[in-house]
Design a protein around this motif. Structure first.
Motif, PDB file in Angstrom:
ATOM      1  N   LEU A 181     -46.839   0.458   4.819  1.00 10.37           N
ATOM      2  CA  LEU A 181     -46.226  -0.660   4.118  1.00 10.37           C
ATOM      3  C   LEU A 181     -47.286  -1.743   3.963  1.00 10.37           C
ATOM      4  N   MET A 182     -47.303  -2.396   2.812  1.00 10.88           N
ATOM      5  CA  MET A 182     -48.227  -3.500   2.588  1.00 10.88           C
ATOM      6  C   MET A 182     -47.459  -4.672   2.011  1.00 10.88           C
ATOM      7  N   MET A 183     -47.665  -5.879   2.586  1.00  6.00           N
ATOM      8  CA  MET A 183     -46.988  -7.047   2.050  1.00  6.00           C
ATOM      9  C   MET A 183     -47.738  -8.322   2.412  1.00  6.00           C
ATOM     10  N   HIS A 184     -47.395  -9.388   1.688  1.00  4.22           N
ATOM     11  CA  HIS A 184     -48.008 -10.704   1.867  1.00  4.22           C
ATOM     12  C   HIS A 184     -46.913 -11.644   2.341  1.00  4.22           C
ATOM     13  N   ALA A 185     -46.826 -11.841   3.652  1.00  4.55           N
ATOM     14  CA  ALA A 185     -45.718 -12.610   4.216  1.00  4.55           C
ATOM     15  C   ALA A 185     -46.081 -13.016   5.634  1.00  4.55           C
ATOM     16  N   THR A 186     -45.199 -13.815   6.249  1.00  3.97           N
ATOM     17  CA  THR A 186     -45.403 -14.277   7.626  1.00  3.97           C
ATOM     18  C   THR A 186     -44.404 -13.591   8.543  1.00  3.97           C
ATOM     19  N   LEU A 187     -44.907 -12.910   9.566  1.00  2.98           N
ATOM     20  CA  LEU A 187     -44.050 -12.282  10.560  1.00  2.98           C
ATOM     21  C   LEU A 187     -43.889 -13.192  11.771  1.00  2.98           C
ATOM     22  N   ASP A 188     -42.724 -13.118  12.396  1.00  9.15           N
ATOM     23  CA  ASP A 188     -42.494 -13.880  13.619  1.00  9.15           C
ATOM     24  C   ASP A 188     -43.627 -13.634  14.615  1.00  9.15           C
ATOM     25  N   GLY A 189     -44.086 -14.700  15.226  1.00 14.32           N
ATOM     26  CA  GLY A 189     -45.123 -14.569  16.237  1.00 14.32           C
ATOM     27  C   GLY A 189     -46.531 -14.645  15.705  1.00 14.32           C
ATOM     28  N   LEU A 212     -38.497  -6.411  13.589  1.00 12.31           N
ATOM     29  CA  LEU A 212     -37.404  -5.439  13.609  1.00 12.31           C
ATOM     30  C   LEU A 212     -36.981  -5.036  12.200  1.00 12.31           C
ATOM     31  N   GLN A 213     -37.358  -5.826  11.190  1.00 15.66           N
ATOM     32  CA  GLN A 213     -37.003  -5.493   9.817  1.00 15.66           C
ATOM     33  C   GLN A 213     -37.955  -4.487   9.184  1.00 15.66           C
ATOM     34  N   LEU A 214     -39.086  -4.239   9.807  1.00 18.34           N
ATOM     35  CA  LEU A 214     -40.066  -3.331   9.228  1.00 18.34           C
ATOM     36  C   LEU A 214     -39.539  -1.901   9.275  1.00 18.34           C
ATOM     37  N   ALA A 216     -38.996   1.800  10.002  1.00 19.99           N
ATOM     38  CA  ALA A 216     -39.475   2.595  11.134  1.00 19.99           C
ATOM     39  C   ALA A 216     -40.438   3.685  10.705  1.00 19.99           C
ATOM     40  N   GLY A 217     -40.336   4.139   9.451  1.00 19.55           N
ATOM     41  CA  GLY A 217     -41.195   5.217   8.986  1.00 19.55           C
ATOM     42  C   GLY A 217     -42.610   4.795   8.658  1.00 19.55           C
ATOM     43  N   ALA A 218     -42.887   3.492   8.710  1.00 19.19           N
ATOM     44  CA  ALA A 218     -44.236   3.010   8.404  1.00 19.19           C
ATOM     45  C   ALA A 218     -45.157   3.273   9.594  1.00 19.19           C
ATOM     46  N   GLN A 219     -46.239   4.002   9.355  1.00 23.42           N
ATOM     47  CA  GLN A 219     -47.207   4.254  10.418  1.00 23.42           C
ATOM     48  C   GLN A 219     -48.145   3.076  10.622  1.00 23.42           C
ATOM     49  N   TYR A 220     -48.287   2.249   9.589  1.00 23.75           N
ATOM     50  CA  TYR A 220     -49.111   1.043   9.679  1.00 23.75           C
ATOM     51  C   TYR A 220     -48.590   0.060   8.644  1.00 23.75           C
ATOM     52  N   VAL A 221     -48.530  -1.217   9.026  1.00 20.55           N
ATOM     53  CA  VAL A 221     -48.102  -2.273   8.116  1.00 20.55           C
ATOM     54  C   VAL A 221     -49.309  -3.172   7.857  1.00 20.55           C
ATOM     55  N   ALA A 222     -49.788  -3.159   6.610  1.00 25.46           N
ATOM     56  CA  ALA A 222     -50.987  -3.903   6.215  1.00 25.46           C
ATOM     57  C   ALA A 222     -50.565  -5.272   5.686  1.00 25.46           C
ATOM     58  N   LEU A 223     -50.772  -6.294   6.492  1.00 23.60           N
ATOM     59  CA  LEU A 223     -50.290  -7.635   6.178  1.00 23.60           C
ATOM     60  C   LEU A 223     -51.390  -8.522   5.617  1.00 23.60           C
ATOM     61  N   GLY A 224     -50.987  -9.484   4.815  1.00 25.87           N
ATOM     62  CA  GLY A 224     -51.857 -10.546   4.338  1.00 25.87           C
ATOM     63  C   GLY A 224     -51.118 -11.858   4.381  1.00 25.87           C
ATOM     64  N   HIS A 225     -51.848 -12.966   4.349  1.00 25.65           N
ATOM     65  CA  HIS A 225     -51.302 -14.322   4.281  1.00 25.65           C
ATOM     66  C   HIS A 225     -51.794 -15.181   5.439  1.00 25.65           C
ATOM     67  N   GLN A 230     -55.101 -10.467  13.733  1.00 29.94           N
ATOM     68  CA  GLN A 230     -54.191 -10.273  14.861  1.00 29.94           C
ATOM     69  C   GLN A 230     -53.242  -9.114  14.598  1.00 29.94           C
ATOM     70  N   THR A 231     -52.706  -8.583  15.693  1.00 29.59           N
ATOM     71  CA  THR A 231     -51.635  -7.582  15.644  1.00 29.59           C
ATOM     72  C   THR A 231     -50.332  -8.283  15.991  1.00 29.59           C
ATOM     73  N   VAL A 232     -49.320  -8.133  15.151  1.00 27.20           N
ATOM     74  CA  VAL A 232     -48.058  -8.853  15.369  1.00 27.20           C
ATOM     75  C   VAL A 232     -46.898  -7.930  15.700  1.00 27.20           C
ATOM     76  N   SER A 233     -47.110  -6.629  15.630  1.00 20.24           N
ATOM     77  CA  SER A 233     -46.063  -5.673  15.989  1.00 20.24           C
ATOM     78  C   SER A 233     -46.726  -4.373  16.411  1.00 20.24           C
ATOM     79  N   ASP A 234     -46.156  -3.751  17.420  1.00 20.20           N
ATOM     80  CA  ASP A 234     -46.681  -2.465  17.893  1.00 20.20           C
ATOM     81  C   ASP A 234     -45.857  -1.287  17.401  1.00 20.20           C
ATOM     82  N   ALA A 235     -44.595  -1.521  17.049  1.00 22.11           N
ATOM     83  CA  ALA A 235     -43.732  -0.426  16.599  1.00 22.11           C
ATOM     84  C   ALA A 235     -42.826  -0.942  15.479  1.00 22.11           C
ATOM     85  N   PRO A 236     -43.223  -0.727  14.224  1.00 24.67           N
ATOM     86  CA  PRO A 236     -44.471  -0.096  13.792  1.00 24.67           C
ATOM     87  C   PRO A 236     -45.673  -1.025  13.959  1.00 24.67           C
TER      88      PRO A 236
END
Length: 393
Positions: A181-189, A212-214, A216-225, A230-236
């Motif tokens: 999954l790839m998105m440009h947004a702010t995740l909690d934390g 928790l909204q990500l 579950a099938g995403a093996q990696y979430v590529a974030l921007g913004h 930093q890593t903001v989630s471990d699963a996924p």
């Protein structure tokens, strides 16, 4: 499969009147070289290719030259629009980008599954990317919901809207494929850089997503913004690679990087940060008024860019201070008074009671000089149009 993840180029960034585009271009050349030397299968760019919606020719050259270098290296890519990008402008060149192997998703569609991209890599495996470009809060939160609502209700409405897109993108994942999954947004934390653009972060942090909204099938979430790696989630597993150079003095001292992601279908991803060497170092130096020359003399060989904050007793007259600093340290972009003294020494620096136009004039003055009359008129017209639209809604 090896996937290179980067974001937040901000080509065209102007810092206190100093054009950072050549440094961004250098960083993009470095990233393209890494894509080739590391034999990556694909590159993901998670938004904010440009710093403004109307970038300069040099800024466009820096970004498009990067994509051409990826083509020459035989590396395909997927990019999304960020909040600094013009989605319409990026959308207009998606066909051209496709000719060099770059799939661009600039605007959301009514059917989110149409935002899923499939990349056939030279490893023989397929990379499936659920690509969600930046979605403004205004597009997801109706004005009627804002009237009389508290901040918590606004955030929840935003999360519900984003959750719809995330669920549908997850439905586009394929078994036997590497799914990201790839998105440009702010995740909690998420922890922002100490950016000078505090107003922007105060606004965007009102609208965040839960890990928790990500899907579950995403093996990696590529974030921007967010500009701080930093890593903001471990699963996924969800990561921000950060900006490619230190963009303002709030990012001074940060080590910049790209993320090299190793992953196979159905297996956990592993992330390897790869440091970047491009871009001039930014440093904030605090000095006492009586020691300005002596303190800066010690930094005469510093190759980066400086912001000098001068501590002085309240009421002290400071004529010619900037000239004093520049004589010793010509690589200084900003000379500021100590924050604790600003309101006392220069009362008009206070923000209370200032209009949006007043604040914009100050912002422009600090970074680019006097605000031209035509730009002032355009800003006033846009502000009035926005207020009229809000009244209609």
């Amino acid at each position: 499969m090896r996937v290179l993840h980067t974001a937040d180029f901000h080509a065209g960034r102007n810092l206190r009147g100093f054009d950072r585009t050549p440094e961004v271009h250098e960083a993009l050349n470095e990233i393209a070289a890494l894509a080739k030397s590391e034999r990556v299968d694909a590159v993901l760019v998670s938004g904010d290719l440009f710093d403004t919606g109307n970038p300069s020719a040099d800024a466009e050259h820096a970004v498009f030259d990067f994509f051409l270098r990826l083509r020459d290296a035989g590396v395909p890519g997927v990019v999304i629009a960020g909040n600094h990008d013009s989605a319409a402008r990026l959308d207009s060149v998606t066909g051209l980008l496709g000719w060099v192997g770059i799939q661009a998703v600039a605007q959301p569609t009514a059917n989110p599954v149409q935002m899923v991209r499939h990349v056939e890599t030279r490893s023989g495996e397929t990379l499936t990317v659920g690509a969600l470009p930046y979605l403004s809060e205004r597009r997801l939160v109706k004005a009627a919901d804002l009237l009389g609502g508290d901040t918590g209700a606004w955030r929840q409405k935003y999360r519900e809207g984003m959750g719809f897109f995330l669920r549908r993108l997850g439905e586009g994942f394929r078994p036997g494929s590497v799914n990201m999954l790839m998105m440009h947004a702010t995740l909690d934390g998420a922890v922002p850089s100490g950016s000078e653009r505090t107003i922007q972060f105060d606004l965007t942090n009102q609208y965040t997503l839960s890990g928790l909204q990500l899907p579950a099938g995403a093996q990696y979430v590529a974030l921007g913004h967010i500009h701080k790696p930093q890593t903001v989630s471990d699963a996924p597993l969800a990561c921000y690679p950060g900006s490619v150079i230190q963009l303002d003095f709030g990012e001074g001292g940060e080590k910049k990087q790209i993320n090299l992601v190793e992953v196979s279908p159905g297996r956990p991803a592993q992330v390897h940060p790869v440091p970047l060497a491009s871009g001039r170092e930014l440093r904030t130096v605090r000095v006492d008024l009586e020691n300005v020359e002596a303190r800066l003399e010690a930094l005469k060989d510093f190759p980066g860019l400086l912001k000098v904050v001068v501590r002085a007793p309240a009421g002290t007259a400071l004529p010619g201070l900037k000239d004093r600093v520049l004589r010793v340290a010509p690589n200084t972009l900003a000379v500021d008074l100590d924050a604790a003294q600003e309101d006392l020494l220069v009362p008009d620096l206070r923000r209370e009671g200032l209009s949006l136009l007043d604040l914009y004039e100050r912002y422009h003055q600090e970074r680019r000089g006097e605000l031209p009359d035509d730009l002032r008129a355009a800003f006033r017209q846009a502000d009035e149009a926005a207020r009229t639209e809000e009244e209609v809604l």
